[in-house]
Design a protein around this motif. Structure first.
Motif, PDB file in Angstrom:
ATOM      1  N   THR A  72       1.312  97.712  29.029  1.00  0.00           N
ATOM      2  CA  THR A  72       0.479  98.668  29.757  1.00  0.00           C
ATOM      3  C   THR A  72       0.154  98.096  31.129  1.00  0.00           C
ATOM      4  OG1 THR A  72      -1.546  97.710  28.852  1.00  0.00           O
ATOM      5  CG2 THR A  72      -0.568  99.559  27.636  1.00  0.00           C
ATOM      6  N   SER A  73      -0.347  98.938  31.982  1.00  0.00           N
ATOM      7  CA  SER A  73      -0.705  98.519  33.334  1.00  0.00           C
ATOM      8  C   SER A  73      -1.886  97.552  33.304  1.00  0.00           C
ATOM      9  CB  SER A  73      -1.058  99.733  34.183  1.00  0.00           C
ATOM     10  OG  SER A  73      -1.507  99.334  35.458  1.00  0.00           O
ATOM     11  N   ILE A  74      -1.766  96.466  34.084  1.00  0.00           N
ATOM     12  CA  ILE A  74      -2.868  95.506  34.219  1.00  0.00           C
ATOM     13  C   ILE A  74      -3.426  95.507  35.638  1.00  0.00           C
ATOM     14  CG2 ILE A  74      -2.011  94.043  32.355  1.00  0.00           C
ATOM     15  CD1 ILE A  74      -1.056  92.076  34.607  1.00  0.00           C
ATOM     16  N   GLY A  75      -2.823  96.317  36.514  1.00  0.00           N
ATOM     17  CA  GLY A  75      -3.281  96.366  37.893  1.00  0.00           C
ATOM     18  C   GLY A  75      -2.402  97.253  38.737  1.00  0.00           C
ATOM     19  N   LYS A  76      -2.524  97.059  40.057  1.00  0.00           N
ATOM     20  CA  LYS A  76      -1.786  97.858  41.031  1.00  0.00           C
ATOM     21  C   LYS A  76      -1.059  96.927  41.987  1.00  0.00           C
ATOM     22  CE  LYS A  76      -1.347 102.117  42.681  1.00  0.00           C
ATOM     23  NZ  LYS A  76      -0.835 103.223  41.894  1.00  0.00           N
ATOM     24  N   ASP A  77       0.213  97.247  42.243  1.00  0.00           N
ATOM     25  CA  ASP A  77       1.041  96.466  43.160  1.00  0.00           C
ATOM     26  C   ASP A  77       0.915  97.066  44.555  1.00  0.00           C
ATOM     27  OD1 ASP A  77       3.372  95.531  44.681  1.00  0.00           O
ATOM     28  OD2 ASP A  77       4.129  94.793  42.767  1.00  0.00           O
ATOM     29  N   TYR A  78       0.347  96.318  45.477  1.00  0.00           N
ATOM     30  CA  TYR A  78       0.123  96.796  46.843  1.00  0.00           C
ATOM     31  C   TYR A  78       1.434  97.114  47.548  1.00  0.00           C
ATOM     32  CZ  TYR A  78      -0.950  96.590  51.810  1.00  0.00           C
ATOM     33  OH  TYR A  78      -1.041  96.869  53.140  1.00  0.00           O
ATOM     34  N   ILE A  79       2.449  96.282  47.360  1.00  0.00           N
ATOM     35  CA  ILE A  79       3.714  96.444  48.082  1.00  0.00           C
ATOM     36  C   ILE A  79       4.475  97.677  47.614  1.00  0.00           C
ATOM     37  CG2 ILE A  79       5.979  95.401  48.541  1.00  0.00           C
ATOM     38  CD1 ILE A  79       4.530  92.661  48.322  1.00  0.00           C
ATOM     39  N   THR A  80       4.617  97.833  46.300  1.00  0.00           N
ATOM     40  CA  THR A  80       5.408  98.950  45.769  1.00  0.00           C
ATOM     41  C   THR A  80       4.572 100.207  45.550  1.00  0.00           C
ATOM     42  OG1 THR A  80       5.042  98.377  43.445  1.00  0.00           O
ATOM     43  CG2 THR A  80       6.925  97.331  44.558  1.00  0.00           C
ATOM     44  N   GLY A  81       3.255 100.060  45.461  1.00  0.00           N
ATOM     45  CA  GLY A  81       2.394 101.186  45.158  1.00  0.00           C
ATOM     46  C   GLY A  81       2.419 101.583  43.693  1.00  0.00           C
ATOM     47  N   LYS A  82       3.136 100.822  42.877  1.00  0.00           N
ATOM     48  CA  LYS A  82       3.283 101.135  41.460  1.00  0.00           C
ATOM     49  C   LYS A  82       2.225 100.414  40.626  1.00  0.00           C
ATOM     50  CE  LYS A  82       8.306 101.599  41.750  1.00  0.00           C
ATOM     51  NZ  LYS A  82       9.585 101.060  41.265  1.00  0.00           N
ATOM     52  N   ASN A  83       2.041 100.924  39.401  1.00  0.00           N
ATOM     53  CA  ASN A  83       1.213 100.202  38.450  1.00  0.00           C
ATOM     54  C   ASN A  83       1.884  98.883  38.119  1.00  0.00           C
ATOM     55  OD1 ASN A  83      -0.838 102.112  38.207  1.00  0.00           O
ATOM     56  ND2 ASN A  83       0.268 103.232  36.631  1.00  0.00           N
ATOM     57  N   ALA A  84       1.085  97.859  37.922  1.00  0.00           N
ATOM     58  CA  ALA A  84       1.598  96.513  37.634  1.00  0.00           C
ATOM     59  C   ALA A  84       1.486  96.237  36.144  1.00  0.00           C
ATOM     60  CB  ALA A  84       0.811  95.474  38.423  1.00  0.00           C
ATOM     61  N   ASN A  85       2.573  95.788  35.541  1.00  0.00           N
ATOM     62  CA  ASN A  85       2.511  95.391  34.133  1.00  0.00           C
ATOM     63  C   ASN A  85       3.029  93.968  33.916  1.00  0.00           C
ATOM     64  OD1 ASN A  85       5.151  96.218  34.591  1.00  0.00           O
ATOM     65  ND2 ASN A  85       5.468  96.819  32.468  1.00  0.00           N
ATOM     66  N   TYR A  86       3.102  93.192  34.992  1.00  0.00           N
ATOM     67  CA  TYR A  86       3.430  91.766  34.920  1.00  0.00           C
ATOM     68  C   TYR A  86       2.267  90.978  35.516  1.00  0.00           C
ATOM     69  CZ  TYR A  86       8.347  93.103  34.318  1.00  0.00           C
ATOM     70  OH  TYR A  86       9.519  93.638  33.865  1.00  0.00           O
ATOM     71  N   ILE A  87       2.045  89.780  34.988  1.00  0.00           N
ATOM     72  CA  ILE A  87       1.132  88.836  35.629  1.00  0.00           C
ATOM     73  C   ILE A  87       1.966  87.647  36.073  1.00  0.00           C
ATOM     74  CG2 ILE A  87       0.485  87.779  33.418  1.00  0.00           C
ATOM     75  CD1 ILE A  87      -2.265  87.121  34.664  1.00  0.00           C
ATOM     76  N   HIS A  88       1.740  87.207  37.295  1.00  0.00           N
ATOM     77  CA  HIS A  88       2.376  86.012  37.843  1.00  0.00           C
ATOM     78  C   HIS A  88       1.301  84.949  37.971  1.00  0.00           C
ATOM     79  CE1 HIS A  88       6.047  88.088  39.844  1.00  0.00           C
ATOM     80  NE2 HIS A  88       5.548  88.872  38.906  1.00  0.00           N
ATOM     81  N   VAL A  89       1.532  83.780  37.382  1.00  0.00           N
ATOM     82  CA  VAL A  89       0.599  82.658  37.470  1.00  0.00           C
ATOM     83  C   VAL A  89       1.344  81.523  38.169  1.00  0.00           C
ATOM     84  CG1 VAL A  89      -0.873  81.047  36.210  1.00  0.00           C
ATOM     85  CG2 VAL A  89      -0.533  83.373  35.328  1.00  0.00           C
ATOM     86  N   VAL A  90       0.808  81.092  39.310  1.00  0.00           N
ATOM     87  CA  VAL A  90       1.466  80.069  40.127  1.00  0.00           C
ATOM     88  C   VAL A  90       0.765  78.737  39.906  1.00  0.00           C
ATOM     89  CG1 VAL A  90       2.136  79.409  42.469  1.00  0.00           C
ATOM     90  CG2 VAL A  90       2.026  81.843  41.832  1.00  0.00           C
ATOM     91  N   LEU A  91       1.573  77.712  39.587  1.00  0.00           N
ATOM     92  CA  LEU A  91       1.068  76.360  39.364  1.00  0.00           C
ATOM     93  C   LEU A  91       1.676  75.406  40.374  1.00  0.00           C
ATOM     94  CD1 LEU A  91       0.729  77.781  36.530  1.00  0.00           C
ATOM     95  CD2 LEU A  91       0.981  75.517  35.560  1.00  0.00           C
ATOM     96  N   ASN A  92       0.908  74.387  40.757  1.00  0.00           N
ATOM     97  CA  ASN A  92       1.482  73.336  41.591  1.00  0.00           C
ATOM     98  C   ASN A  92       2.316  72.414  40.693  1.00  0.00           C
ATOM     99  OD1 ASN A  92      -0.188  71.370  40.407  1.00  0.00           O
ATOM    100  ND2 ASN A  92      -1.533  71.191  42.176  1.00  0.00           N
ATOM    101  N   PRO A  93       3.025  71.415  41.260  1.00  0.00           N
ATOM    102  CA  PRO A  93       3.871  70.549  40.439  1.00  0.00           C
ATOM    103  C   PRO A  93       3.120  69.776  39.357  1.00  0.00           C
ATOM    104  CG  PRO A  93       4.470  70.309  42.733  1.00  0.00           C
ATOM    105  CD  PRO A  93       3.210  71.131  42.687  1.00  0.00           C
ATOM    106  N   ASN A  94       1.805  69.581  39.552  1.00  0.00           N
ATOM    107  CA  ASN A  94       0.994  68.878  38.559  1.00  0.00           C
ATOM    108  C   ASN A  94       0.412  69.808  37.510  1.00  0.00           C
ATOM    109  OD1 ASN A  94       1.348  66.357  39.799  1.00  0.00           O
ATOM    110  ND2 ASN A  94      -0.230  66.870  41.294  1.00  0.00           N
ATOM    111  N   GLY A  95       0.678  71.095  37.634  1.00  0.00           N
ATOM    112  CA  GLY A  95       0.218  72.055  36.649  1.00  0.00           C
ATOM    113  C   GLY A  95      -1.110  72.714  36.954  1.00  0.00           C
ATOM    114  N   LYS A  96      -1.678  72.492  38.130  1.00  0.00           N
ATOM    115  CA  LYS A  96      -2.937  73.142  38.505  1.00  0.00           C
ATOM    116  C   LYS A  96      -2.657  74.603  38.867  1.00  0.00           C
ATOM    117  CE  LYS A  96      -6.696  73.140  41.795  1.00  0.00           C
ATOM    118  NZ  LYS A  96      -7.139  72.670  43.104  1.00  0.00           N
TER     119      LYS A  96
END
Length: 127
Positions: A72-96
């Motif tokens: 299901t949708s978890i948010g809104k994608d500003y670039i595409t204008g579409k509903n967002a159903n992916y989450i992207h989690v960005v970590l540094n090389p140490n895992g933060k």
């Protein structure tokens, strides 16, 4: 291997970076926003501890991007204008955890020549 990201992401960083930019009530223009009903902390934790795609970070930035798909949708994608159903989690090389945001796409759909893996991890490398 270490435990959950909760040990390594402070409330202030979560509020000042992730919520301030990607929270449902954020006024920052040009950023994808999570739905108000979506539990962002749980989403980050589930992404890092469950089934996710893992990519090297983009634009020669060190670190990794963990991507989880929701049904299901978890948010809104500003670039595409579409509903967002992916989450992207960005970590540094140490895992933060550096950031997390909703998206309407997984990285392979928009970026070619990525080496990807489907992984299951009980824990993620953290600093």
């Amino acid at each position: 291997m270490v435990s959950s990201f909760f040990l390594h992401i402070s409330h202030s960083y979560f509020a000042e970076h992730i919520l301030a930019r990607h929270g449902a009530t954020s006024k920052v223009i040009g950023k994808n926003k999570f739905n108000g009903a979506f539990d962002i902390r749980k989403g980050i934790d589930d992404t890092l501890k469950g089934y996710s795609w893992v990519f090297l970070n983009t634009n020669n930035n060190p670190g990794y991007i963990f991507v989880k798909q929701y049904t299901t949708s978890i948010g809104k994608d500003y670039i595409t204008g579409k509903n967002a159903n992916y989450i992207h989690v960005v970590l540094n090389p140490n895992g933060k955890v550096l950031t997390a945001f909703p998206s309407s796409y997984s990285l392979p759909e928009i970026t070619l020549n990525w080496k990807t893996e489907w992984v299951y991890s009980d824990y993620v490398l953290l600093c």
